[in-house]
Scaffold this motif. Structure first.
Motif, PDB file in Angstrom:
ATOM      1  N   ARG A   1       8.626  -3.092   1.101  1.00 44.41           N
ATOM      2  CA  ARG A   1       8.772  -2.251  -0.158  1.00 44.41           C
ATOM      3  C   ARG A   1       7.109  -1.719  -1.025  1.00 44.41           C
ATOM      4  NH1 ARG A   1      13.273  -5.649  -3.071  1.00 44.41           N
ATOM      5  NH2 ARG A   1      12.400  -4.592  -5.021  1.00 44.41           N
ATOM      6  N   PHE A   2       6.980  -1.359  -1.731  1.00 47.72           N
ATOM      7  CA  PHE A   2       6.213  -0.538  -2.129  1.00 47.72           C
ATOM      8  C   PHE A   2       5.922  -1.653  -3.677  1.00 47.72           C
ATOM      9  CE2 PHE A   2       2.369   3.042  -3.665  1.00 47.72           C
ATOM     10  CZ  PHE A   2       1.579   2.483  -3.424  1.00 47.72           C
ATOM     11  N   ASP A   3       4.357  -2.006  -3.879  1.00 50.14           N
ATOM     12  CA  ASP A   3       4.395  -2.331  -5.369  1.00 50.14           C
ATOM     13  C   ASP A   3       4.222  -1.224  -6.291  1.00 50.14           C
ATOM     14  OD1 ASP A   3       3.606  -3.858  -7.598  1.00 50.14           O
ATOM     15  OD2 ASP A   3       2.880  -5.733  -6.038  1.00 50.14           O
ATOM     16  N   GLU A   4       5.068  -1.080  -7.611  1.00 54.80           N
ATOM     17  CA  GLU A   4       4.055   0.116  -8.252  1.00 54.80           C
ATOM     18  C   GLU A   4       2.653  -1.025  -8.517  1.00 54.80           C
ATOM     19  OE1 GLU A   4       5.337   0.355 -11.566  1.00 54.80           O
ATOM     20  OE2 GLU A   4       5.706   3.082 -11.826  1.00 54.80           O
ATOM     21  N   ARG A   5       2.483  -1.653  -9.106  1.00 49.40           N
ATOM     22  CA  ARG A   5       0.681  -2.431  -9.041  1.00 49.40           C
ATOM     23  C   ARG A   5      -0.199  -2.039  -8.808  1.00 49.40           C
ATOM     24  NH1 ARG A   5       1.976  -8.476  -9.401  1.00 49.40           N
ATOM     25  NH2 ARG A   5       3.371  -8.146  -7.723  1.00 49.40           N
ATOM     26  N   ASP A   6       0.089  -1.030  -6.898  1.00 41.46           N
ATOM     27  CA  ASP A   6      -0.546  -0.847  -6.498  1.00 41.46           C
ATOM     28  C   ASP A   6      -1.264   0.470  -6.842  1.00 41.46           C
ATOM     29  OD1 ASP A   6      -1.409  -3.384  -5.671  1.00 41.46           O
ATOM     30  OD2 ASP A   6       0.036  -3.474  -4.298  1.00 41.46           O
ATOM     31  N   THR A   7      -0.079   1.426  -7.158  1.00 36.86           N
ATOM     32  CA  THR A   7      -0.005   2.919  -7.277  1.00 36.86           C
ATOM     33  C   THR A   7      -1.721   3.458  -8.170  1.00 36.86           C
ATOM     34  OG1 THR A   7       1.344   3.427  -9.572  1.00 36.86           O
ATOM     35  CG2 THR A   7       2.029   2.992  -6.807  1.00 36.86           C
ATOM     36  N   VAL A   8      -2.110   4.053  -7.888  1.00 40.51           N
ATOM     37  CA  VAL A   8      -3.594   5.048  -9.125  1.00 40.51           C
ATOM     38  C   VAL A   8      -2.248   5.052 -10.065  1.00 40.51           C
ATOM     39  CG1 VAL A   8      -4.657   5.749  -7.155  1.00 40.51           C
ATOM     40  CG2 VAL A   8      -2.783   7.492  -8.046  1.00 40.51           C
ATOM     41  N   PHE A   9      -1.311   5.652 -10.101  1.00 43.96           N
ATOM     42  CA  PHE A   9      -0.941   5.844 -11.920  1.00 43.96           C
ATOM     43  C   PHE A   9      -0.976   4.517 -12.806  1.00 43.96           C
ATOM     44  CE2 PHE A   9       0.555   9.869  -9.398  1.00 43.96           C
ATOM     45  CZ  PHE A   9       0.198  10.141 -10.371  1.00 43.96           C
ATOM     46  N   ALA A  10      -0.279   3.331 -11.756  1.00 41.43           N
ATOM     47  CA  ALA A  10      -0.126   2.114 -12.507  1.00 41.43           C
ATOM     48  C   ALA A  10      -1.996   2.105 -12.745  1.00 41.43           C
ATOM     49  CB  ALA A  10       0.165   1.474 -11.807  1.00 41.43           C
ATOM     50  N   ARG A  11      -3.153   1.371 -11.764  1.00 43.96           N
ATOM     51  CA  ARG A  11      -3.602   1.139 -12.050  1.00 43.96           C
ATOM     52  C   ARG A  11      -5.169   1.607 -12.742  1.00 43.96           C
ATOM     53  NH1 ARG A  11      -5.699   1.920  -6.363  1.00 43.96           N
ATOM     54  NH2 ARG A  11      -6.693   2.244  -6.934  1.00 43.96           N
ATOM     55  N   GLU A  12      -4.412   3.539 -13.366  1.00 45.34           N
ATOM     56  CA  GLU A  12      -5.160   4.029 -14.192  1.00 45.34           C
ATOM     57  C   GLU A  12      -5.316   3.669 -15.772  1.00 45.34           C
ATOM     58  OE1 GLU A  12      -4.560   8.651 -14.684  1.00 45.34           O
ATOM     59  OE2 GLU A  12      -2.262   7.807 -14.988  1.00 45.34           O
ATOM     60  N   THR A  13      -3.718   3.687 -15.879  1.00 47.91           N
ATOM     61  CA  THR A  13      -3.276   2.061 -17.124  1.00 47.91           C
ATOM     62  C   THR A  13      -3.349   0.690 -17.248  1.00 47.91           C
ATOM     63  OG1 THR A  13      -1.095   1.265 -16.502  1.00 47.91           O
ATOM     64  CG2 THR A  13      -1.296   3.545 -17.338  1.00 47.91           C
ATOM     65  N   LEU A  14      -4.272   0.380 -16.665  1.00 49.78           N
ATOM     66  CA  LEU A  14      -4.563  -0.882 -17.189  1.00 49.78           C
ATOM     67  C   LEU A  14      -5.796  -0.637 -17.958  1.00 49.78           C
ATOM     68  CD1 LEU A  14      -5.329  -2.830 -12.933  1.00 49.78           C
ATOM     69  CD2 LEU A  14      -3.294  -3.167 -14.798  1.00 49.78           C
ATOM     70  N   VAL A  15      -5.174  -2.175 -19.211  1.00 52.24           N
ATOM     71  CA  VAL A  15      -6.860  -1.942 -20.209  1.00 52.24           C
ATOM     72  C   VAL A  15      -7.687  -2.573 -20.009  1.00 52.24           C
ATOM     73  CG1 VAL A  15      -6.819  -2.242 -22.763  1.00 52.24           C
ATOM     74  CG2 VAL A  15      -5.091  -0.614 -21.224  1.00 52.24           C
TER      75      VAL A  15
END
Ligand code: SF4
Ligand code: SF4
Length: 399
Positions: free
Chosen positions: A17-31
């Motif tokens: 299963r894919f961890d959503e934290r590893d998607t670029v769309f999740a990573r671009e929202t990290l503050v």
């Protein structure tokens, strides 16, 4: 459309299963400096630099400290979708009682309602556990971001996957895939404010319809959860492939025989008894083998021109998401070049449907068809002018 027993992607082993934290769309929202960012980059220090670069795109787009047309049009399309991502919009308790209809009647009702609400395509299939993200990686709620404090009426009972890093478990039996076509004229003006506006408009529609459909099903007495661009718990593309909406293409998108890559997807997962559609084989794998138009047109070579590779147990063409999103950051708009140049992405005229039918049956004609597409629509990508009303408004900026 040829229905088949198994989807045309190839399983080679266990699918992790894919961890959503590893998607670029999740990573671009990290503050930077927030708990989530520190945690993620402690475990993935090699991604810190690229993620900081990627985050510039979304940070600038959502910046409200000063107006640019790029921000104004992006926020017009996207800002309200975040509200549709709140837990009590995507989920809730089923109504007690409800209706006990036959599976056939449920299927007919849900399909017709989804079309009425605005979906261009509606397919129903199984929800395979391997397509459920393992952990939450995006909003609605990050720690350390006061603006993301709960704004909703109440947390639906049993709601999981709220905070970044929470485990996600969705055990629904069925998935309803919803497809929404975009205006190709606006997309072909991209990457620009025009394409950003159109993408946001269609994503907003896809989110609203998914939330409305899930609400309808819960009112009928069955659990149902909406998944859309601001609150996904499932991978919408393989779920739609399993439901027979189309096939997984070289570009990583779902390719539909009539709409090509020109679609945005949302999903409703549910236990409402439904008849499931069969997966399809429209000859897309053979076509993508020989076509390569998206790969040669991508400005940063993010789409592979070579063979499929095995990714988490599935053999497929794997795009380079960092290159892709890095390009968006540099041009300041979401790129849709691959979606628009694909020979299948055409308005659904009789001519196009006939050509698509030939293409799906005669893979030996692929090169001739792509040659014809190059002659007619251009071998290289050239963005078109924005609609007049947008161009005229540009004389007013900047203030
Ligand atoms: S969106 Fe643009 S940059 Fe990204 S893969 Fe498609 S063509 Fe390449
Ligand atoms: S452009 Fe060609 S290779 Fe790319 S997804 Fe479309 S059909 Fe496949």
């Amino acid at each position: 459309m040829m229905c088949v027993k198994q989807p045309t992607y190839e399983i080679t082993g266990r699918i992790d299963r894919f961890d959503e934290r590893d998607t670029v769309f999740a990573r671009e929202t990290l503050v930077t400096g927030a708990r989530e960012e520190i945690d993620y980059h402690k475990r993935n220090p090699h991604l810190k630099e690229i993620d900081t670069e990627l985050s510039r795109f979304i940070t600038d787009k959502m910046d409200r400290s000063g107006a640019t047309w790029g921000r104004v049009y992006y926020q017009t399309g996207f800002s309200s979708i975040a509200h549709l991502g709140l837990p009590d919009c995507v989920d809730g308790l089923p109504s007690p009682g409800g209706f006990d209809l036959t599976k056939d009647r449920n299927t007919e009702l849900v399909r017709n309602l989804a079309h009425y609400l605005g979906a261009d395509l509606v397919n129903m299939g199984p929800l395979k556990p391997e397509w459920v993200y393992s952990h939450r990686g995006t909003r609605p709620f990050f720690d350390d971001q006061p603006e993301n404090l709960p704004l909703f009426e109440g947390m639906p009972e049993g709601y999981t996957g709220r905070l970044w890093g929470d485990a996600i478990e969705i055990g629904h039996a069925n998935a309803i895939s919803l497809g929404f076509a975009q205006n190709l004229d606006l997309l072909r003006a991209g990457p620009s404010e025009a394409s950003d506006l159109e993408i946001g408009r269609v994503y907003a529609k896809s989110a609203l319809v998914a939330c409305q459909l899930a609400s309808f099903i819960r009112s009928m007495g069955y659990p149902a959860r909406a998944h859309h661009v601001r609150n996904y718990c499932v991978l919408a593309v393989p779920v739609a492939v399993d439901a027979g909406m189309g096939e997984l293409a070289r570009s990583g998108h779902l390719l539909h025989k009539t709409y090509g890559l020109n679609l945005r997807l949302s999903t409703v997962t549910t236990d409402l008894p439904l008849n499931q559609d069969q997966p399809v084989d429209d000859g897309i794998q053979a076509f993508c083998e020989r076509c390569l138009k998206c790969a040669r047109t991508c400005p940063v070579a993010a789409i592979p021109a070579g063979d499929k590779t095995v990714v988490r147990g599935v053999r497929k063409w794997q795009i380079d998401p960092e290159r892709c999103l890095g390009y968006w950051s540099r041009v300041g708009a979401a790129c849709v070049i691959c979606q628009t140049v694909c020979p299948w992405s055409k308005p659904p005229s009789l001519f196009h449907k006939t050509v698509a039918h030939i293409a799906s049956r005669a893979s030996w004609m692929t090169r001739a068809l792509v040659y014809g597409d190059d002659l007619f629509y251009g071998k290289r990508y050239e963005s078109k002018k924005e609609p007049g009303w947008m161009c005229r408004s540009r004389v007013d900026i900047p203030r």
